[in-house]
Design a protein around this motif. Structure first.
Motif, short mmCIF file in Angstrom:
data_model
loop_
_atom_site.label_atom_id
_atom_site.label_comp_id
_atom_site.label_asym_id
_atom_site.label_seq_id
_atom_site.Cartn_x
_atom_site.Cartn_y
_atom_site.Cartn_z
N SER A 143 0.82 -1.11 -0.07
CA SER A 143 -0.09 0.02 0.02
C SER A 143 0.75 1.40 0.02
O SER A 143 1.97 1.25 0.09
CB SER A 143 -1.04 -0.03 1.18
OG SER A 143 -0.08 0.10 2.41
N MET A 144 0.24 2.35 0.03
CA MET A 144 0.96 3.76 -0.14
C MET A 144 0.33 4.43 1.00
O MET A 144 -0.66 4.36 1.30
CB MET A 144 0.67 4.34 -1.45
CG MET A 144 1.43 4.24 -2.64
SD MET A 144 1.00 5.00 -3.90
CE MET A 144 2.10 6.38 -3.81
N THR A 203 -7.39 11.83 2.01
CA THR A 203 -8.57 11.23 2.80
C THR A 203 -8.29 9.77 2.78
O THR A 203 -8.53 9.19 1.68
CB THR A 203 -10.01 11.28 3.01
OG1 THR A 203 -10.02 13.13 2.99
CG2 THR A 203 -10.57 10.76 3.95
N ASP A 204 -8.18 8.90 3.95
CA ASP A 204 -8.04 7.42 3.78
C ASP A 204 -9.27 6.78 4.09
O ASP A 204 -9.90 7.13 5.25
CB ASP A 204 -7.07 7.16 4.85
CG ASP A 204 -6.77 5.49 4.93
OD1 ASP A 204 -7.40 4.67 4.29
OD2 ASP A 204 -5.68 4.96 5.50
N LEU A 205 -10.13 6.44 3.07
CA LEU A 205 -11.47 6.05 2.99
C LEU A 205 -11.69 5.16 4.11
O LEU A 205 -12.92 4.94 4.54
CB LEU A 205 -11.86 5.88 2.06
CG LEU A 205 -11.99 7.18 0.91
CD1 LEU A 205 -12.55 6.78 -0.51
CD2 LEU A 205 -13.00 8.16 1.37
N ASP A 208 -7.24 1.41 5.47
CA ASP A 208 -6.40 0.26 5.28
C ASP A 208 -5.24 0.74 4.33
O ASP A 208 -4.43 -0.03 4.22
CB ASP A 208 -7.06 -0.80 4.62
CG ASP A 208 -7.73 -0.37 3.09
OD1 ASP A 208 -7.53 0.81 2.85
OD2 ASP A 208 -8.63 -1.05 2.64
N GLY A 209 -5.08 1.89 4.33
CA GLY A 209 -3.93 2.30 3.47
C GLY A 209 -4.02 1.94 2.00
O GLY A 209 -2.99 1.97 1.28
N HIS A 257 -4.05 0.95 -4.76
CA HIS A 257 -5.24 0.16 -5.34
C HIS A 257 -6.40 1.11 -5.92
O HIS A 257 -7.00 0.71 -6.65
CB HIS A 257 -5.73 -0.71 -4.09
CG HIS A 257 -6.73 -1.59 -4.47
ND1 HIS A 257 -6.85 -2.49 -5.32
CD2 HIS A 257 -8.14 -1.58 -4.13
CE1 HIS A 257 -7.84 -3.17 -5.62
NE2 HIS A 257 -8.82 -2.56 -4.66
N ALA A 258 -6.87 2.06 -4.78
CA ALA A 258 -8.29 2.88 -5.24
C ALA A 258 -7.98 4.26 -4.78
O ALA A 258 -7.64 4.48 -3.82
CB ALA A 258 -9.24 2.29 -4.50
#
Length: 80
Positions: free
Chosen positions: A2-3, A24-26, A29-30, A67-68
């Motif tokens: 992850s980033m 914003t980390d939704l 989970d990164g 990822h997203a």
């Protein structure tokens, strides 16, 4: 894999130097982020070109390490 949010922000600012970036980390989970990127360089560009500029700044990390990303782009308010 992850980033970190600050890494995403740094990459965007490196590629779009005048950008104001909010990450914003939704999901906590990164892997799932929202980014709001405001830049004068977006003025006159269609939304797809604005998004492509952000993806270019991320250097091909979308869909891999990143990822997203829910992306919102805009031009600065009141800078007519």
């Amino acid at each position: 894999m992850s980033m970190a949010a600050d890494e995403i922000e740094t990459l965007i600012r490196s590629g779009i130097p005048d950008a104001q970036v909010e990450i914003t980390d939704l999901a906590g989970d990164g892997d799932h982020y929202a980014a709001r990127v405001v830049s004068e360089s977006f003025r006159g560009l269609p939304r797809i070109k604005q998004h492509q500029a952000v993806y270019a700044a991320l250097g091909g990390r979308m869909g891999g390490v990143l990822h997203a990303l829910q992306l919102t782009t805009a031009v600065p308010a009141g800078s007519e």
